[in-house]
Write a protein that holds these residues in place. Structure first.
Motif: not given
Length: 649
Positions: A216, A224-225, A227, A243
């Motif tokens: 991430e 951050f990404k 995912q 998440k």
């Protein structure tokens, strides 16, 4: 495809509205067809829309806590009915969305039977109705590529989701009080409260392993990404974030399927994926590199268009370099002759590389491993200049079907560990006859000794690699904390399935995620939507259910694809061994046109925390004097240009 943006602050966002608007405008190329915003007030007393505008900016006249932004690239339902942010009547739901739900027609029919009505023909409205009916589990019914955020005023939450394979991007920053998101990292950097700090561990992974995707984290410490295969929910009353993984691929092996059955089923699934991904209200073209993957897509697309007598509208887009290390023209022309399509070529020059170098580095958000991305860049530029908004591409097949020559090492090791020695020797000889001297490490033990002796009769390897130039302090700090190395230790198939474990890592953790980021940024830079039929999750799971010997067989990679496409692909393509893809003459460029820039990067003060000047200079000179290929000099230059592009030096 589109560009999405969002800003939430539990204490109010009005002081950051200018930054919010900039975060939308900075990616205007992702959606030149329309523009929209929506502002909300969500607190313990009320949750309501304050203002929504399409095509013009209207700042909220009251204090807002949440904003959604959208830049639209109109693909399905080109009318204003498809504009975003979008809502559905009496549901308290709003969405900003980037992507395509390919099975939206079937879902729409199902929802109509359940009593829903629609005012548009868009897939966006189908997502909202699906969420209204099935809640967060709606994503499990989607076949497509997406990154979206839904404001649910009934529950006072922001529900965000990213597609199963990670084709569409979703980046975010959160500090417990504020949450911002966007399609690209550069959007988030417009906010004054988002720290603009380099992630030194990411830089180490990049320089040491050429790794940019493995989790991430991004190259910015606070960004951050989300995912692939994950949902994210933000509580709009207290700012908390949660998440959850909604998708894990089914990895159960099919021990009963025959090789012939596997080839037929592969062909059926890929054909169906191409059929679904041709759904569009604008013209759909296709990228063609001359390799197995893009050629398969182009030929299957031609079959689909034949069925509706529309082959006259099929256009392909390719790049061509005269240099032998990147010349695929004969393979492209073989496909074009076979199916008689309207072929379009771009011929990038060294001057084009230099003219576009800084923009490409900025566009990508993060450093990338080699110059091969430039061939793809110029192809998408050609697509846009030709008036086409959607293309099909062959991304993903190499990772799940063992398309890289280096993967023979994992197959050989797997055969050795399973003590399948006759098959190992047979496959090695077949491999060596097709590919020449192994460019992969061979297994250890007595079997490895035999294989190494056999390999002596074949030609030399052309690759070199050294990391002696990495700054010692940087290496000491992170060498035992490598997230990339940890990602390569993920073994969902157990210890005796080296190849299958590596294919899982390449597909779901690192390599494919990198290529998908490249494709997204390069295509969207020119307002083009790139679709990837190989990454239909039904096809991906089917491929992972197959035994390794269906993927590597008789010295060939991607064997089940080759045999499944018999009668569709030209034989010259189906039986080819070499692999380039959208390649560039990188070895030549490093020694000529890029040499002054690489030298500047090596000698720059900004690079001193990351590379040692004298060692890098010496190694670079060794590469220049030899015929070896190593992408390290490009990584030095790319990192240097990236720091300059984002004012990080």
């Amino acid at each position: 495809m589109c560009g999405i943006s969002g800003l939430f602050n539990i204490n109010g966002i009005n002081g950051n509205l200018l930054e919010f608007r900039r975060s939308i405008d900075v990616v205007s190329y992702r959606g030149p067809d329309d523009y929209g915003t929506a502002y909300f007030q969500v607190n313990s007393d009320e949750a309501r829309l304050i203002e929504r505008s399409i095509g013009q900016e209207m700042a909220p006249q009251q204090q807002a806590t949440l904003a959604l932004g959208h830049r639209r690239l109109a693909i399905i339902d080109l009318s204003r009915n498809g504009a975003q942010p979008m809502t559905i009547k009496d549901q308290g739901l709003w969405i900003t969305y980037n992507g395509e739900i390919y099975n939206y027609i079937e879902l729409r029919e199902e929802l109509l039977k359940l009593g829903y009505s629609f005012r548009s023909q868009s897939d966006t409205e189908v997502i909202l109705a699906a969420y209204a009916e099935w809640g967060e589990e709606c994503v499990e019914r989607f076949n497509g590529i997406w990154a979206f955020a839904i404001v649910d005023l009934r529950r006072s939450i922001l529900f965000c989701s990213r597609d199963r394979l990670g084709v569409k991007p979703f980046h975010y920053y959160s500090d417990g009080e504020r949450f911002v998101f966007g399609s690209e990292i550069k959007q988030l950097l417009n906010y004054s409260f988002v720290p603009k700090k380099m992630n030194e561990r990411a830089i180490y992974e990049y320089l040491m392993y050429s790794a940019v995707e493995y989790g991430e984290e991004t190259f910015f410490t606070s960004i951050f990404k989300l995912q692939q295969g994950q949902n994210l929910v933000v509580n709009l009353l207290n700012g908390s974030m949660e998440k959850a993984v909604y998708y894990s691929p089914d990895l159960k092996k099919n021990s009963s399927i025959t090789y012939v059955e596997a080839g037929n089923e592969f062909r059926r699934l890929l054909s169906n994926s191409v059929r679904l991904q041709l759904r569009s209200d604008v013209e759909v073209g296709s990228c063609l590199s001359g390799g197995l993957d893009s050629s398969s897509i182009v030929c299957l697309m031609n079959r689909q268009l034949q069925d509706i007598q529309k082959t006259n509208i099929q256009r392909t887009f390719s790049s061509h370099f005269e240099d032998e290390e990147a010349n695929e023209i004969k393979y492209m022309q073989e496909v074009i002759r076979a199916i008689q399509v309207d072929a379009n070529y771009v011929f990038p020059t060294e001057a084009d590389l230099l003219d576009n170098l800084h923009r490409v580095v900025w566009q990508q958000d993060e450093p990338f491993g080699s110059t091969s991305i430039f061939a793809q860049w110029f192809v998408f530029k050609l697509v846009s200049e030709s008036g086409v908004k959607v293309v099909l591409d062959g991304q993903g097949a190499d990772e799940m079907l063992a398309g890289y020559v280096g993967l023979f090492h994992y197959y050989f090791t797997q055969l050795k560990n399973r003590k399948r020695y006759p098959t190992l020797i047979y496959e090695f000889i077949k491999y060596a006859n097709l590919h020449g001297r192994p460019q992969v490490p061979l297994p250890g033990g007595i079997t490895g000794i035999i294989l190494r002796k056999l390999s002596n009769q074949f030609g030399p390897s052309g690759f070199a690699h050294s990391t002696d130039w990495i700054n010692k302090d940087l290496s000491h700090q992170f060498k035992d904390k490598s997230a990339y190395i940890k990602s390569t230790e993920v073994n969902p198939f157990g210890t005796l399935n080296d190849l299958e474990n590596k294919l899982y890592q390449l597909t779901f953790i690192n390599n494919l995620q990198t290529l998908l980021r490249h494709e997204d940024r390069s295509s969207m830079a020119f307002s083009v939507e790139a679709r990837v039929p190989f990454l239909d999750h039904h096809l991906v799971e089917f491929v992972f259910s197959l035994p390794s010997e269906f993927k590597i067989r008789d010295g060939y990679t991607k064997r089940v694809l080759r045999d499944g496409m018999a009668g569709i692909l030209p034989e010259m393509i189906r039986q080819r061994v070499g692999k380039l893809g959208f390649a560039t003459p990188e070895r030549k460029w490093q020694r000529t046109i890029l040499k002054p820039l690489i030298t500047q990067a090596i000698n720059s003060e900004q690079m001193q925390p990351f590379i040692m000047q004298s060692q890098a200079t010496e190694y670079y000179q060794q590469l220049i004097n030899s015929e070896a290929t190593d992408f390290s000099p490009w990584r030095w230059l790319n990192l240097f240009l990236w720091m300059d592009a984002y004012d990080l030096a």
